[in-house]
Each structure stands twice: as C-alpha cells, then as structure tokens.
Write a protein that holds these residues in place. Sequence first.
Motif, PDB file in Angstrom:
ATOM      1  N   PRO A  63       0.786  -1.236   0.000  1.00  0.00           N
ATOM      2  CA  PRO A  63       0.000   0.000   0.000  1.00  0.00           C
ATOM      3  C   PRO A  63       0.820   1.289   0.000  1.00  0.00           C
ATOM      4  O   PRO A  63       0.279   2.337  -0.295  1.00  0.00           O
ATOM      5  CB  PRO A  63      -0.816  -0.083   1.297  1.00  0.00           C
ATOM      6  CG  PRO A  63      -0.566  -1.415   1.882  1.00  0.00           C
ATOM      7  CD  PRO A  63       0.631  -2.000   1.247  1.00  0.00           C
ATOM      8  N   GLY A  64       2.096   1.232   0.311  1.00  0.00           N
ATOM      9  CA  GLY A  64       2.863   2.481   0.353  1.00  0.00           C
ATOM     10  C   GLY A  64       2.820   3.115   1.734  1.00  0.00           C
ATOM     11  O   GLY A  64       2.017   2.725   2.583  1.00  0.00           O
ATOM     12  N   PRO A  65       3.692   4.113   1.947  1.00  0.00           N
ATOM     13  CA  PRO A  65       3.801   4.700   3.282  1.00  0.00           C
ATOM     14  C   PRO A  65       2.556   5.507   3.659  1.00  0.00           C
ATOM     15  O   PRO A  65       1.792   5.926   2.794  1.00  0.00           O
ATOM     16  CB  PRO A  65       5.030   5.614   3.169  1.00  0.00           C
ATOM     17  CG  PRO A  65       5.166   5.908   1.710  1.00  0.00           C
ATOM     18  CD  PRO A  65       4.592   4.729   0.968  1.00  0.00           C
ATOM     19  N   ALA A  66       2.397   5.732   4.964  1.00  0.00           N
ATOM     20  CA  ALA A  66       1.249   6.498   5.451  1.00  0.00           C
ATOM     21  C   ALA A  66       1.334   7.940   4.985  1.00  0.00           C
ATOM     22  O   ALA A  66       2.412   8.529   4.929  1.00  0.00           O
ATOM     23  CB  ALA A  66       1.210   6.449   6.975  1.00  0.00           C
ATOM     24  N   ALA A  67       0.175   8.532   4.656  1.00  0.00           N
ATOM     25  CA  ALA A  67       0.128   9.932   4.244  1.00  0.00           C
ATOM     26  C   ALA A  67       0.500  10.837   5.419  1.00  0.00           C
ATOM     27  O   ALA A  67       1.162  11.849   5.257  1.00  0.00           O
ATOM     28  CB  ALA A  67      -1.263  10.271   3.738  1.00  0.00           C
ATOM     29  N   THR A  68       0.038  10.485   6.596  1.00  0.00           N
ATOM     30  CA  THR A  68       0.327  11.255   7.805  1.00  0.00           C
ATOM     31  C   THR A  68       1.142  10.374   8.745  1.00  0.00           C
ATOM     32  O   THR A  68       0.629   9.354   9.191  1.00  0.00           O
ATOM     33  CB  THR A  68      -0.978  11.664   8.529  1.00  0.00           C
ATOM     34  OG1 THR A  68      -1.918  12.116   7.563  1.00  0.00           O
ATOM     35  CG2 THR A  68      -0.720  12.749   9.548  1.00  0.00           C
ATOM     36  N   PRO A  69       2.399  10.726   9.031  1.00  0.00           N
ATOM     37  CA  PRO A  69       3.162   9.896   9.975  1.00  0.00           C
ATOM     38  C   PRO A  69       2.403   9.817  11.297  1.00  0.00           C
ATOM     39  O   PRO A  69       1.826  10.819  11.743  1.00  0.00           O
ATOM     40  CB  PRO A  69       4.481  10.656  10.149  1.00  0.00           C
ATOM     41  CG  PRO A  69       4.521  11.683   9.068  1.00  0.00           C
ATOM     42  CD  PRO A  69       3.103  11.937   8.621  1.00  0.00           C
ATOM     43  N   VAL A  70       2.410   8.641  11.881  1.00  0.00           N
ATOM     44  CA  VAL A  70       1.500   8.418  13.007  1.00  0.00           C
ATOM     45  C   VAL A  70       1.827   9.327  14.191  1.00  0.00           C
ATOM     46  O   VAL A  70       0.937   9.738  14.935  1.00  0.00           O
ATOM     47  CB  VAL A  70       1.473   6.916  13.386  1.00  0.00           C
ATOM     48  CG1 VAL A  70       2.801   6.469  13.947  1.00  0.00           C
ATOM     49  CG2 VAL A  70       0.330   6.617  14.319  1.00  0.00           C
ATOM     50  N   HIS A  71       3.101   9.735  14.344  1.00  0.00           N
ATOM     51  CA  HIS A  71       3.428  10.604  15.477  1.00  0.00           C
ATOM     52  C   HIS A  71       2.844  12.008  15.300  1.00  0.00           C
ATOM     53  O   HIS A  71       2.808  12.793  16.242  1.00  0.00           O
ATOM     54  CB  HIS A  71       4.949  10.659  15.695  1.00  0.00           C
ATOM     55  CG  HIS A  71       5.697  11.313  14.577  1.00  0.00           C
ATOM     56  ND1 HIS A  71       6.249  10.591  13.536  1.00  0.00           N
ATOM     57  CD2 HIS A  71       5.961  12.616  14.318  1.00  0.00           C
ATOM     58  CE1 HIS A  71       6.825  11.439  12.694  1.00  0.00           C
ATOM     59  NE2 HIS A  71       6.660  12.663  13.132  1.00  0.00           N
ATOM     60  N   VAL A 115      -9.516  -1.549   0.646  1.00  0.00           N
ATOM     61  CA  VAL A 115     -10.494  -2.630   0.520  1.00  0.00           C
ATOM     62  C   VAL A 115     -10.294  -3.345  -0.806  1.00  0.00           C
ATOM     63  O   VAL A 115      -9.580  -2.857  -1.681  1.00  0.00           O
ATOM     64  CB  VAL A 115     -11.956  -2.103   0.587  1.00  0.00           C
ATOM     65  CG1 VAL A 115     -12.219  -1.409   1.913  1.00  0.00           C
ATOM     66  CG2 VAL A 115     -12.268  -1.168  -0.585  1.00  0.00           C
ATOM     67  N   GLY A 116     -10.929  -4.493  -0.957  1.00  0.00           N
ATOM     68  CA  GLY A 116     -11.047  -5.116  -2.266  1.00  0.00           C
ATOM     69  C   GLY A 116      -9.838  -5.902  -2.754  1.00  0.00           C
ATOM     70  O   GLY A 116      -9.735  -6.193  -3.944  1.00  0.00           O
ATOM     71  N   GLN A 117      -8.916  -6.251  -1.862  1.00  0.00           N
ATOM     72  CA  GLN A 117      -7.775  -7.095  -2.225  1.00  0.00           C
ATOM     73  C   GLN A 117      -6.873  -6.444  -3.275  1.00  0.00           C
ATOM     74  O   GLN A 117      -6.181  -7.134  -4.019  1.00  0.00           O
ATOM     75  CB  GLN A 117      -8.234  -8.498  -2.677  1.00  0.00           C
ATOM     76  CG  GLN A 117      -9.110  -9.166  -1.634  1.00  0.00           C
ATOM     77  CD  GLN A 117      -9.466 -10.616  -1.912  1.00  0.00           C
ATOM     78  OE1 GLN A 117      -8.900 -11.260  -2.786  1.00  0.00           O
ATOM     79  NE2 GLN A 117     -10.409 -11.139  -1.136  1.00  0.00           N
ATOM     80  N   HIS A 118      -6.863  -5.094  -3.326  1.00  0.00           N
ATOM     81  CA  HIS A 118      -5.876  -4.412  -4.172  1.00  0.00           C
ATOM     82  C   HIS A 118      -4.485  -4.582  -3.583  1.00  0.00           C
ATOM     83  O   HIS A 118      -3.489  -4.635  -4.286  1.00  0.00           O
ATOM     84  CB  HIS A 118      -6.193  -2.923  -4.288  1.00  0.00           C
ATOM     85  CG  HIS A 118      -7.499  -2.650  -4.962  1.00  0.00           C
ATOM     86  ND1 HIS A 118      -7.751  -3.048  -6.248  1.00  0.00           N
ATOM     87  CD2 HIS A 118      -8.635  -2.060  -4.508  1.00  0.00           C
ATOM     88  CE1 HIS A 118      -8.981  -2.686  -6.573  1.00  0.00           C
ATOM     89  NE2 HIS A 118      -9.540  -2.100  -5.541  1.00  0.00           N
ATOM     90  N   HIS A 119      -4.436  -4.594  -2.254  1.00  0.00           N
ATOM     91  CA  HIS A 119      -3.204  -4.884  -1.529  1.00  0.00           C
ATOM     92  C   HIS A 119      -3.481  -6.126  -0.692  1.00  0.00           C
ATOM     93  O   HIS A 119      -4.600  -6.321  -0.237  1.00  0.00           O
ATOM     94  CB  HIS A 119      -2.835  -3.723  -0.607  1.00  0.00           C
ATOM     95  CG  HIS A 119      -2.783  -2.402  -1.320  1.00  0.00           C
ATOM     96  ND1 HIS A 119      -1.872  -2.132  -2.309  1.00  0.00           N
ATOM     97  CD2 HIS A 119      -3.555  -1.299  -1.192  1.00  0.00           C
ATOM     98  CE1 HIS A 119      -2.072  -0.904  -2.764  1.00  0.00           C
ATOM     99  NE2 HIS A 119      -3.096  -0.377  -2.117  1.00  0.00           N
ATOM    100  N   LEU A 120      -2.471  -6.915  -0.451  1.00  0.00           N
ATOM    101  CA  LEU A 120      -2.694  -8.131   0.335  1.00  0.00           C
ATOM    102  C   LEU A 120      -2.229  -7.931   1.768  1.00  0.00           C
ATOM    103  O   LEU A 120      -1.685  -8.842   2.393  1.00  0.00           O
ATOM    104  CB  LEU A 120      -1.998  -9.320  -0.335  1.00  0.00           C
ATOM    105  CG  LEU A 120      -2.623  -9.686  -1.699  1.00  0.00           C
ATOM    106  CD1 LEU A 120      -1.828 -10.791  -2.378  1.00  0.00           C
ATOM    107  CD2 LEU A 120      -4.084 -10.111  -1.538  1.00  0.00           C
ATOM    108  N   GLN A 121      -2.424  -6.731   2.282  1.00  0.00           N
ATOM    109  CA  GLN A 121      -2.033  -6.439   3.662  1.00  0.00           C
ATOM    110  C   GLN A 121      -2.709  -5.138   4.085  1.00  0.00           C
ATOM    111  O   GLN A 121      -3.119  -4.338   3.233  1.00  0.00           O
ATOM    112  CB  GLN A 121      -0.517  -6.280   3.759  1.00  0.00           C
ATOM    113  CG  GLN A 121       0.016  -5.097   2.960  1.00  0.00           C
ATOM    114  CD  GLN A 121       1.486  -5.256   2.621  1.00  0.00           C
ATOM    115  OE1 GLN A 121       1.852  -5.904   1.647  1.00  0.00           O
ATOM    116  NE2 GLN A 121       2.321  -4.656   3.447  1.00  0.00           N
ATOM    117  N   PRO A 122      -2.800  -4.919   5.402  1.00  0.00           N
ATOM    118  CA  PRO A 122      -3.327  -3.632   5.871  1.00  0.00           C
ATOM    119  C   PRO A 122      -2.346  -2.513   5.536  1.00  0.00           C
ATOM    120  O   PRO A 122      -1.147  -2.751   5.415  1.00  0.00           O
ATOM    121  CB  PRO A 122      -3.428  -3.820   7.396  1.00  0.00           C
ATOM    122  CG  PRO A 122      -3.165  -5.260   7.673  1.00  0.00           C
ATOM    123  CD  PRO A 122      -2.436  -5.828   6.496  1.00  0.00           C
TER     124      PRO A 122
END
Length: 446
Positions: A166-174, A337-344
Amino acid sequence: IIAESRPQTVKVRAAQALDAARRHTLTLTECLDEHELTARHSPLVPPLVWDMAHIANQEEIWLLREAGGRPALRGELDMLYNTVEQPWATRAELPLLSPDAARAYLGQVRIHALEVLSDAPVTGSPLFQDGFVFGMVAQHEQQHDETMLATHQLRHGPAVLHAPPPGPAATPVHRLPGEVLVPAGEFIMGTSTDPWALDNERPAHTVDVPAFWLDTTPVSNAAYQEFIADGGYAEPLWWHPEGWKHRQHVGLEAPLFWQRDGDTWLRRRFGRTEEVPPDEPVVHVCWYEADAYARWAGRRLPAEAEWEKAARHDPATGRSWRNPWGEWEADSWHANVGQHHLQPAPVGSYPIGTAPCGAGQLLGDVWEWTSSDFTGYPGFRAFPHREHSEVFFGPQCNVLRGGSFATGPTVCRATFRNWDFPVRRQIFAGFRTVRDVDGAPRMRAA
Ligand code: AVJ
Ligand code: FE
C-alpha cells in the motif's frame, strides 16, 4: 449507493458487483492446481473447491430459482453446499465437485443469472426492490472471496498471489493525536434506506451514546508488541476468564502467523516471511487477545454503537452517512479494501477517508472487534430467511466492524455487521480501543 433507481442503473450496478466478485473468485482459484484446490489447508476452513461450488449453488438458488422462477439446474447439490447442513470440519470428506466441474458450474449459473437480471423488475417485491437479490448474491460471493483469501493465508508453500504494497502512510502516526473525542448524544444506527443493506443492518433506530475517547487508528503492531514485551500474555489480570482459559489451553503467545526470531518478530504472509512491520494495524488476533490488550492499556473495546457512531455520525447535520466520508462506496482513494493490496496499510493512511470525529481507517485494512454480542436491532425482521443472520444471534459471537483489505467494495460499508466466535484468529481482524470520558476505565464484567 444507488443515487437513482432507473432500472438500467440498478442493473448495471448489479452486474458490476457480480462481476467484481467473480474476478476475485477466479483469481484466487486459477493460481492453484487441483491438489491445492481440494486440500484441507487447515481444519479451520473448507477446501477452496467447496467455496467455489457453494458460491455457484447459492447463486443458483437465489437468482435462478427464487428470483428467476426457473427450475433447478443442480438441485442435487443443495445439501452438499449448504452451510448450515455441513459442518466445516467434514467438508473435505464430502463427494465434492472437482475444480473443473465447480468452475463450469460457476460459469453456467452466471450466464443464466445475467439473463434473469436483464429480465428482472427492480421494484414490486422486497426481493427485487432496487436489485436487492442481485446485490445480496454479489455480497455473498465477495464475502467468500474474503474467506478464500484467508484460506490462502493458512496454506503452506511458495507464494502464488502478488499485489503491490500500500505504500507509506500519508500522515506519519506521530503527527496524529492518539485519540479523538466522540461527544455524548443520539445518533442514527443502522439503515432503512440503503437498498442493498442486509436484514441485520435494519431498521434505522436512534441510540444515545455517552461521550467516549476513541483511538484515532487501529492498534498497530508496534503497540501490540509492547503488550507482548510487557508480559501481557502471561498476566491473567488482563484477560477475560474464558480468554485466559483459552490462552492457557492453546498456548497463545502472539498473533497468528507470528514467530519469534531472537529479538524480532517475523510473520508469514501469503507464502512469504518478513519482519512484522511496526506501523501496520495488528491482524489475526482473536477477541480475547484484543480484549486483553485493551485492559492492559487501561481501556476497553468499543461497543458496536460507539464504533458506528464514530464511523457515521455527522454532528454538522445530525445525519448518519453510509461511510465515514459520506455516501460514496468504498474505493481505493478512501480505504484499503477489495484485495488491491494483500495487507493492511500503515496507520495514518487514507486521510480523505477520515470520519467527522477525526478517526481514520474505520473502513478497510482490518476488521475491528467490538465488545457487543451479535443480536437483532429493535424491529429486526429476518429477510430473506432466518439462516442469513438470525440463527447466529446470541452471546456466542461478537460483532466485527469496518471490513478489511480483503473485503469487497460492495460489502464494505459502515452499517455492515460481521460476526465471529471470540477465539477466531484466521480472519483479517484487528481492533481499536476506547475509554470513557468520566471516571476510571470501565472493565468488562467477567
Ligand atoms: C458474515 C462472514 C460471518 O462467512 O459465515 C457467507 C458470511 N454467509 N455465506 C460467514 C456468509 C453465508 C458469513 N459472515
Ligand atoms: Fe456462504
């Protein structure tokens, strides 16, 4: 959502939903040989060939016979592929159709189903209203596409499925607040107007929810590892009594598919082994593990009404939207959603999918365990039959919300209710936690 209900619009949408489901069914089964399709990859799940023919059989029953009024094509298969009649544990011993025969059955039924769709009315009876029965069958297949993906995760052997990460998060969690406030007040739970909502999502009703603080994102692997490192699996104080018994009995020590390698945790996913990514939502935990983590954190699991209020309530209008971002169906801009990526996707992803309360990733990524038993809403009426959901009502199952990366877009919506036993781990389930605004964190009654 069906913004307008001209017959052609309804039918195109139904055909698209059926087709989207079928592409996944074929993708998940064309990559394996006959032996793998008929093998019992785990005592927890039927062989993939069972799902294939079960999907076709349900489509035959609902679209060809019930909706189309046509005679049975393969009536002799009904018993074999009836979920209620056949306990999962023995499905591999049944005289099932071969993979080739199951594929042929799928294709044959679909040809007839599209004929029925093209002739069908889209009003005049609850089954046909706005294409309900077609939406129901498409959602059935999309749900089995998710269980088939779970079977792939249980299977051993080299990887056969491939998808981009899926690529990196748009907003870093911190940079995100850890929790958001959902103020006290009434909201509208469930729906009476979403045309493809299933019986257990109906009817719309008002629920008064006290204020609570909700995790901004699902609980991450990093956070869950702190629970493990702090001895969370060894401290009965954090566990529901039944959960502790279960933890002792089966020796739970970490989420399913994790293994320790010195100081690091590895996990196996779809035939590859990798280090557990810290920023991803934790997945493959049972309700008891989620509940124990929440207590360790001084928090609790959300009640179903709390989850749905966070996901749907718009304080500006007092309305409940279909999804956190409004009425649109889940797509790859709003949610994983939809199995575009095989991970969260990492926590902090999908900022435009954020709900009015400020919580993100409520749809997609991982199913989220709630503290609530699966029961009917006030005014519930079983439709089109008791076996759809009513027979599962009761204290034995907990509700899960929000869908996962494996959930089809026709299924994934903020009113949708999934349910499972509190020990179940092979599903793509994680969780987030809440705390009360006033007083000490509430403990779940033991
Ligand atoms: C709603 C996911 C619990 O898998 O048993 C599939 C969906 N119902 N076939 C299940 C379902 C009938 C159901 N869950
Ligand atoms: Fe089914």
